[in-house]
Design an enzyme around this catalytic site. Structure first.
Site, PDB file in Angstrom:
ATOM      1  N   GLY A 142      -6.954  -4.675  -5.515  1.00  0.00           N
ATOM      2  CA  GLY A 142      -6.482  -3.666  -5.860  1.00  0.00           C
ATOM      3  C   GLY A 142      -6.823  -3.076  -7.198  1.00  0.00           C
ATOM      4  N   PRO A 191     -10.809  -8.998  -5.018  1.00  0.00           N
ATOM      5  CG  PRO A 191     -11.756  -9.619  -6.990  1.00  0.00           C
ATOM      6  CD  PRO A 191     -10.864 -10.386  -5.887  1.00  0.00           C
ATOM      7  NE  ARG A 222     -10.543   1.116  -5.587  1.00  0.00           N
ATOM      8  CZ  ARG A 222     -10.699   2.044  -4.684  1.00  0.00           C
ATOM      9  NH1 ARG A 222     -11.534   3.045  -4.808  1.00  0.00           N
ATOM     10  NH2 ARG A 222     -10.048   2.265  -3.497  1.00  0.00           N
ATOM     11  NE  ARG A 261     -13.409   5.874  -2.803  1.00  0.00           N
ATOM     12  CZ  ARG A 261     -12.993   6.153  -4.033  1.00  0.00           C
ATOM     13  NH1 ARG A 261     -13.861   7.128  -4.841  1.00  0.00           N
ATOM     14  NH2 ARG A 261     -11.729   5.926  -4.434  1.00  0.00           N
ATOM     15  CB  CYS A 316     -22.526  21.724  10.297  1.00  0.00           C
ATOM     16  SG  CYS A 316     -23.971  22.163   9.741  1.00  0.00           S
ATOM     17  CD  GLU A 317     -17.097  18.397   9.858  1.00  0.00           C
ATOM     18  OE1 GLU A 317     -16.034  18.967   9.867  1.00  0.00           O
ATOM     19  OE2 GLU A 317     -17.469  18.189  11.226  1.00  0.00           O
ATOM     20  CE1 TYR A 357     -12.854  -0.569   0.313  1.00  0.00           C
ATOM     21  CE2 TYR A 357     -12.521  -0.064  -2.100  1.00  0.00           C
ATOM     22  CZ  TYR A 357     -12.614  -0.764  -0.811  1.00  0.00           C
ATOM     23  OH  TYR A 357     -11.606  -2.091  -1.143  1.00  0.00           O
TER      24      TYR A 357
HETATM   25  C1  LIG Z   1      -9.033  -3.459   0.666  1.00  0.00           C
HETATM   26  C2  LIG Z   1      -8.343  -4.778   0.633  1.00  0.00           C
HETATM   27  C3  LIG Z   1      -8.845  -5.540  -0.655  1.00  0.00           C
HETATM   28  C4  LIG Z   1      -9.710  -5.120  -1.784  1.00  0.00           C
HETATM   29  O1  LIG Z   1      -9.068  -3.919  -2.216  1.00  0.00           O
HETATM   30  P1  LIG Z   1      -9.498  -3.324  -3.830  1.00  0.00           P
HETATM   31  O2  LIG Z   1      -8.950  -2.353  -4.076  1.00  0.00           O
HETATM   32  O3  LIG Z   1     -10.895  -2.864  -3.438  1.00  0.00           O
HETATM   33  O4  LIG Z   1      -9.813  -4.441  -4.716  1.00  0.00           O
HETATM   34  C5  LIG Z   1      -8.237  -6.859  -0.781  1.00  0.00           C
HETATM   35  N1  LIG Z   1      -7.447  -7.327   0.264  1.00  0.00           N
HETATM   36  C6  LIG Z   1      -7.178  -6.604   1.257  1.00  0.00           C
HETATM   37  C7  LIG Z   1      -6.174  -7.394   2.238  1.00  0.00           C
HETATM   38  C8  LIG Z   1      -7.403  -5.446   1.431  1.00  0.00           C
HETATM   39  O5  LIG Z   1      -7.129  -4.723   2.518  1.00  0.00           O
END
Ligand SMILES: *Cc1c(COP(=O)(O)O)cnc(C)c1O
Length: 433
Positions: free
Chosen positions: A239, A274, A276, A312, A355-356, A384
């Site tokens: 996250g 991690p 992202r 995204r 085409c969207e 992503y």
């Molecule tokens: C998506 C997810 C992550 C990775 O999240 P990031 O924001 O990319 O770091 C880690 N653990 C779980 C359970 C997830 O669903």
């Protein structure tokens, strides 16, 4: 040196001009920097070193085999959400014994494959799943290691589609119920509960949600242990947010400051997941302008990357910096502030050929005048991005390139139409006439 940087008005990935890669390999093209990937992985390993962390790269963020191999070679463990992702980890040389298996809908076949592979633990999301893992483990004469995924009910203050730790989320279980569920685990001989798992959301840019969640976790671990569970792992999930626009994200060390002391007090080893923060700013997408078009007040840049390459913006209203690969004289490198007036630019919608009307990569974005054939960089596309690419409109998926210093290598070739039609072609009836 920044892995992606401008020099003499030209965008580089490490020491390779992005324009040269586009010439050689075509567009749309994903380009990753090895240095950036490793720098981020190592920043996490160092910031949390006191807790001997297991940094489990979240494979769903970018599952390219060569990227997984690179990360595995540098001590990364992995977080997977399907047996397909587990198979990728194994193929790339990752250690299943350092892999955690999450996901709300694991099938019996997936559970069996994960037990056979010897995953470190399952992150269990519901009581029904406990029963299923217990059954499968017993049928194999095994005991499956698990962590309960608990919703600490904190607001991560991120986009509602990527917030997962609140009560109304489909993920995990309420913290109030966790103690009762943990007691039930003792009645299931196919399970051993060795961890607590929390993942509160994605693209989190402040430390407070982690501080709140980890405090609740510390308390819960002592209650789990009081029941007799040998809790050895505290999994804080992923996250950590990144800079898409400017300096909006906290440094990894700031997150570590609120997490390390509290987890240390439990004596647990830390797991992080991690995705992202490792891959996001380590990759970009390059496209080529096909047409420009003015309609009323609006200027459209129609370029060859589309929502099928990077969904995204359409899916989460996400912001990606977009800037020319070759910057016309007199214009700066990508501006620090995209909200401010930038002389010499006009607002454009950057759209693809699909085409969207949802097929856009950026809206009302200041860009200098561009022409057919010019190259655009869509930044922060390493996480992503390619993993969510599709073949909508029968568009072959892009190639992926990994750059190391002045060397570039293909890590996924561009798809061909044969790749796309293959699974259907054998079922065609013979052509009439
Ligand atoms: C998506 C997810 C992550 C990775 O999240 P990031 O924001 O990319 O770091 C880690 N653990 C779980 C359970 C997830 O669903």
């Amino acid at each position: 040196m920044e892995p992606f940087h401008y020099q003499d008005h030209q965008l580089y990935c490490e020491s390779v001009p992005v324009a040269r890669l586009a010439e050689t390999y075509g567009t749309p093209l994903y380009i990753y920097s090895r240095a950036a990937l490793l720098e981020q992985l190592q920043a996490i390993q160092h910031a949390f070193a006191a807790l001997k962390p297991l940094v489990c790269f979240s494979v769903k963020a970018n599952s390219n085999l060569s990227l997984l191999q690179l990360l595995a070679e540098h001590g990364s463990a992995f977080d997977v959400v399907s047996s397909g992702e587990l198979h990728r980890v194994q193929t790339a040389g990752g250690d299943p014994g350092k892999t955690v298996f999450a996901g709300v809908g694991k099938t019996d076949a997936e559970i069996k494959a994960a037990i056979e592979a010897g995953v470190l633990m399952f992150n269990v999301e519901s009581e029904a799943e406990l029963e299923a893992i217990n059954q499968v483990a017993l049928s194999m004469g095994r005991v499956a290691p698990i962590a309960l995924r608990v919703n600490p009910d904190v607001d991560p203050k991120t986009h509602r589609y990527i917030s997962t730790g609140k009560k109304q989320s489909k993920f995990g279980m309420d913290i109030e119920r966790a103690e009762r569920v943990a007691r039930h685990v003792q009645a299931l001989p196919g399970l051993e509960m060795i961890g607590l798992h929390m993942h509160i959301g994605s693209q989190i840019t402040t430390v407070e949600p982690y501080a709140g969640a980890v405090a609740k976790g510390v308390d819960l671990i002592s209650r789990f242990r009081a029941q007799g569970h040998p809790i050895a792992w505290f999994n804080m999930g992923g996250g950590f947010g990144i800079a898409y626009r400017g300096p909006e994200a906290k440094a990894i060390s700031d997150f570590a400051k609120v997490i390390v002391p509290q987890v240390e007090s439990t004596g647990c080893r830390l797991v992080l997941e991690p995705g992202r923060v490792i891959a996001g700013n380590s990759g970009l997408l390059v496209s080529r302008v096909i047409f420009t078009k003015t309609s009323g007040e609006k200027t459209f840049l129609i370029q060859d990357a589309a929502m099928n390459d990077l969904i995204r913006p359409a899916l989460y209203e996400s912001f990606h910096k977009v800037w020319p690969v070759s910057v016309p004289a007199g214009l700066p490198a990508p501006p620090a502030d995209f909200e401010a007036e930038i002389p010499g630019t006009a607002p454009c919608d950057v759209v693809g050929p699909v085409c969207e009307s949802g097929d856009f990569l950026a809206k009302d974005r200041p860009l200098p005048p561009l022409h057919r054939g010019d190259l655009l960089a869509i930044f922060s596309a390493g996480a992503y991005g390619m993993v969510m690419a599709s073949n909508y409109n029968t568009r072959p998926r892009a190639a992926e390139i990994l750059v190391e210093g002045d060397q570039a290598r293909v890590v996924r070739r561009r798809e061909t139409l044969d790749d796309l039609l293959g699974p259907e072609q054998e079922f065609l009836k013979p052509h009439a006439g």
